[in-house]
Enzyme design. Structure first.
Site, PDB file in Angstrom:
ATOM      1  N   GLY A  24       0.869  -1.172   0.000  1.00 45.16           N
ATOM      2  CA  GLY A  24       0.000   0.000   0.000  1.00 45.16           C
ATOM      3  C   GLY A  24       0.901   1.215   0.000  1.00 45.16           C
ATOM      4  CB  SER A  27      -1.298   9.405   2.022  1.00 46.08           C
ATOM      5  OG  SER A  27      -2.183   9.683   0.986  1.00 46.08           O
ATOM      6  NE  ARG A  52      -0.173   1.904  -8.988  1.00 47.57           N
ATOM      7  CZ  ARG A  52       0.023   3.213  -9.101  1.00 47.57           C
ATOM      8  NH1 ARG A  52       0.135   3.771 -10.291  1.00 47.57           N
ATOM      9  NH2 ARG A  52       0.117   3.973  -8.036  1.00 47.57           N
ATOM     10  CG  ASN A 120      -9.701   5.952   9.924  1.00 51.94           C
ATOM     11  OD1 ASN A 120      -9.649   5.805  11.146  1.00 51.94           O
ATOM     12  ND2 ASN A 120     -10.044   7.097   9.361  1.00 51.94           N
ATOM     13  NE  ARG A 148      -1.937   8.179  -4.045  1.00 47.97           N
ATOM     14  CZ  ARG A 148      -2.319   6.943  -4.369  1.00 47.97           C
ATOM     15  NH1 ARG A 148      -3.168   6.288  -3.623  1.00 47.97           N
ATOM     16  NH2 ARG A 148      -1.856   6.371  -5.455  1.00 47.97           N
ATOM     17  CE  LYS A 202      -8.248   8.522  13.384  1.00 45.54           C
ATOM     18  NZ  LYS A 202      -7.366   7.979  12.362  1.00 45.54           N
TER      19      LYS A 202
HETATM   20  P1  NAP Z   1      -4.105   5.901  -0.115  1.00 47.22           P
HETATM   21  O1  NAP Z   1      -3.297   7.149  -0.261  1.00 47.22           O
HETATM   22  O2  NAP Z   1      -5.327   5.723  -0.939  1.00 47.22           O
HETATM   23  O3  NAP Z   1      -3.119   4.682  -0.394  1.00 47.22           O
HETATM   24  C1  NAP Z   1      -3.551   3.351  -0.423  1.00 47.22           C
HETATM   25  C2  NAP Z   1      -2.575   2.564  -1.269  1.00 47.22           C
HETATM   26  O4  NAP Z   1      -2.921   1.178  -1.186  1.00 47.22           O
HETATM   27  C3  NAP Z   1      -2.605   2.922  -2.753  1.00 47.22           C
HETATM   28  O5  NAP Z   1      -1.283   3.257  -3.150  1.00 47.22           O
HETATM   29  C4  NAP Z   1      -3.063   1.641  -3.435  1.00 47.22           C
HETATM   30  O6  NAP Z   1      -2.383   1.336  -4.628  1.00 47.22           O
HETATM   31  C5  NAP Z   1      -2.628   0.603  -2.425  1.00 47.22           C
HETATM   32  N1  NAP Z   1      -3.328  -0.673  -2.613  1.00 47.22           N
HETATM   33  C6  NAP Z   1      -4.655  -0.919  -2.527  1.00 47.22           C
HETATM   34  N2  NAP Z   1      -4.919  -2.206  -2.780  1.00 47.22           N
HETATM   35  C7  NAP Z   1      -3.720  -2.793  -3.040  1.00 47.22           C
HETATM   36  C8  NAP Z   1      -3.316  -4.109  -3.385  1.00 47.22           C
HETATM   37  N3  NAP Z   1      -4.206  -5.097  -3.514  1.00 47.22           N
HETATM   38  N4  NAP Z   1      -1.992  -4.364  -3.581  1.00 47.22           N
HETATM   39  C9  NAP Z   1      -1.088  -3.380  -3.471  1.00 47.22           C
HETATM   40  N5  NAP Z   1      -1.394  -2.103  -3.136  1.00 47.22           N
HETATM   41  C10 NAP Z   1      -2.701  -1.822  -2.925  1.00 47.22           C
HETATM   42  O7  NAP Z   1      -4.546   5.684   1.392  1.00 47.22           O
HETATM   43  P2  NAP Z   1      -3.955   6.375   2.721  1.00 47.22           P
HETATM   44  O8  NAP Z   1      -4.436   7.770   2.816  1.00 47.22           O
HETATM   45  O9  NAP Z   1      -2.487   6.110   2.815  1.00 47.22           O
HETATM   46  O10 NAP Z   1      -4.751   5.573   3.838  1.00 47.22           O
HETATM   47  C11 NAP Z   1      -4.429   4.247   4.233  1.00 47.22           C
HETATM   48  C12 NAP Z   1      -5.251   3.958   5.488  1.00 47.22           C
HETATM   49  O11 NAP Z   1      -4.794   4.804   6.543  1.00 47.22           O
HETATM   50  C13 NAP Z   1      -6.755   4.262   5.323  1.00 47.22           C
HETATM   51  O12 NAP Z   1      -7.526   3.339   6.034  1.00 47.22           O
HETATM   52  C14 NAP Z   1      -6.899   5.653   5.944  1.00 47.22           C
HETATM   53  O13 NAP Z   1      -8.194   5.942   6.432  1.00 47.22           O
HETATM   54  C15 NAP Z   1      -5.892   5.549   7.084  1.00 47.22           C
HETATM   55  N6  NAP Z   1      -5.422   6.863   7.530  1.00 47.22           N
HETATM   56  C16 NAP Z   1      -4.908   7.739   6.624  1.00 47.22           C
HETATM   57  C17 NAP Z   1      -4.459   8.981   7.056  1.00 47.22           C
HETATM   58  C18 NAP Z   1      -3.872   9.980   6.112  1.00 47.22           C
HETATM   59  O14 NAP Z   1      -3.577  11.106   6.532  1.00 47.22           O
HETATM   60  N7  NAP Z   1      -3.683   9.671   4.853  1.00 47.22           N
HETATM   61  C19 NAP Z   1      -4.537   9.320   8.423  1.00 47.22           C
HETATM   62  C20 NAP Z   1      -5.082   8.399   9.306  1.00 47.22           C
HETATM   63  C21 NAP Z   1      -5.507   7.167   8.855  1.00 47.22           C
HETATM   64  P3  NAP Z   1      -2.624   2.069  -6.008  1.00 47.22           P
HETATM   65  O15 NAP Z   1      -1.851   3.340  -5.890  1.00 47.22           O
HETATM   66  O16 NAP Z   1      -2.037   1.102  -6.970  1.00 47.22           O
HETATM   67  O17 NAP Z   1      -4.106   2.263  -6.129  1.00 47.22           O
END
Ligand code: NAP
Length: 318
Positions: A24, A27, A52, A120, A148, A202
């Protein structure tokens, strides 16, 4: 004391591999991978497929922006279809992708592998833990924020703290080697024996704030104009938490929701941003999970159910 199943302890030579595999690379994945790598911790990225992986190589690595500084890190990466053993895995995808993502690497996890789940809400972590009976799953709840800026590029938008705790509460020993890596990487964290309580709290904060920001089309701060709606939701959420055996998570919920609304007044909630940018939301793991838990416990939550119905209608609007 819990009986130890020695057949599921990792072999000594497997434990020597301290590499963090990051699955993953969005962000949070970029934020964690870059900080670990620059502290000298071995990191290996797992991309979803060959396309990818190619895109990552073309991008020239991961880029992390902190304040005015941007640094690029070209970290080793393969697609999930690789076959090397994994002893430490950071799962940093969205809640709705977690099970499919973990299924793609499950056979590579050595017995006793440590798997940190950054998702989350609730529901996805428990589902993943059920899929990995021989791994040590660690749930995380973070107040850090990143977004991102582009493919494989993250901006560190908010300092915070990451709570970590064992999925199996009978296991109260913190994994010291793993936490030592977080210390080296400057990732602010705290180990807790009450991670479920943190996740519930949360979830409740998210349920009280995020859906209303979508329905009212507003920043967090504008919820101060809807005090009765917020108060009624908090009362129901606190009742639900108590019905689920989470009294600590219920205490002072309304006051904290009001504090968060005020402290993040200028921000758009993550759910608002997902809807605004046409992305799928994690509502099933937030409000959806809360409503399902209420049904299970025969706890009446008419306000949450109405909120869920309004939200689903709004999300499926053509
Ligand atoms: P994000 O930016 O959407 O990143 C998710 C990543 O997972 C994407 O790069 C996606 O790949 C990858 N992915 C999904 N399915 C996959 C698979 N089968 N194999 C390989 N890679 C895969 O999400 P995020 O913001 O980092 O959030 C991640 C989690 O943390 C969420 O539950 C979010 O609610 C939580 N969270 C985030 C924040 C924040 O500030 N961002 C804060 C607190 C909690 P692709 O690029 O190829 O689609």
């Amino acid at each position: 004391m819990r009986e130890q199943d020695l057949t599921h302890e990792p072999a000594a030579e497997q434990l020597l591999d301290r590499t963090w595999h990051v699955l993953g690379v969005g962000s949070l994945g970029v934020l964690w991978a870059c900080r670990l790598a620059r502290a000298g911790v071995p990191v290996h990225l797992l991309l979803r497929d060959a396309a990818r992986l190619q895109a990552y190589l073309q991008a020239g690595g991961l880029s992390l922006t902190e304040g005015a500084q941007t640094h690029v890190h070209l970290l080793p990466a393969t697609s999930v279809a690789g076959d090397g053993p994994i002893t430490r895995l950071l799962l940093a995808c969205k809640a709705y992708d977690a099970q499919a993502a973990i299924a793609s690497v499950a056979t590579r996890l050595v017995p006793g592998a440590e798997v940190i789940l950054l998702q989350n809400g609730m529901g996805s972590q428990q589902a993943v833990a059920r899929m990995l009976p021989h791994a040590r799953c660690i749930y995380a709840s973070t107040t850090e924020g990143a977004y991102r800026a582009g493919d494989f590029q993250a901006v560190f938008a908010g300092q915070g703290l990451t709570w970590l705790g064992d999925a199996d509460p009978s296991r109260n020993q913190a994994p010291t080697a793993l936490l030592a890596d977080l210390v080296r990487a400057g990732i602010a964290h705290q180990w807790t024996d009450a991670i479920e309580s943190r996740l519930w709290r949360k979830l409740a904060l998210n349920c009280a704030i995020n859906p209303l920001t979508v329905l009212h089309g507003c920043r967090n701060g504008a919820l101060a104009d809807h005090p009765d709606e917020v108060a009624a939701l908090c009362a129901e959420l606190a009742r639900l938490l108590r019905a689920c055996g989470q009294a600590d998570a219920a205490d002072g919920l309304h006051e904290e929701v009001l504090r968060v609304i005020q402290a993040t007044a200028a921000n758009y909630s993550s759910m608002y941003q997902d809807v605004d940018q046409g992305r799928r939301t994690e509502v099933d793991y937030l409000l959806g999970y809360a409503c399902a838990a209420a049904l299970d416990r025969h706890c009446e939550v008419p306000g949450l159910q109405t909120l869920q119905a309004r939200l689903i209608k709004a999300l499926h609007k053509p």
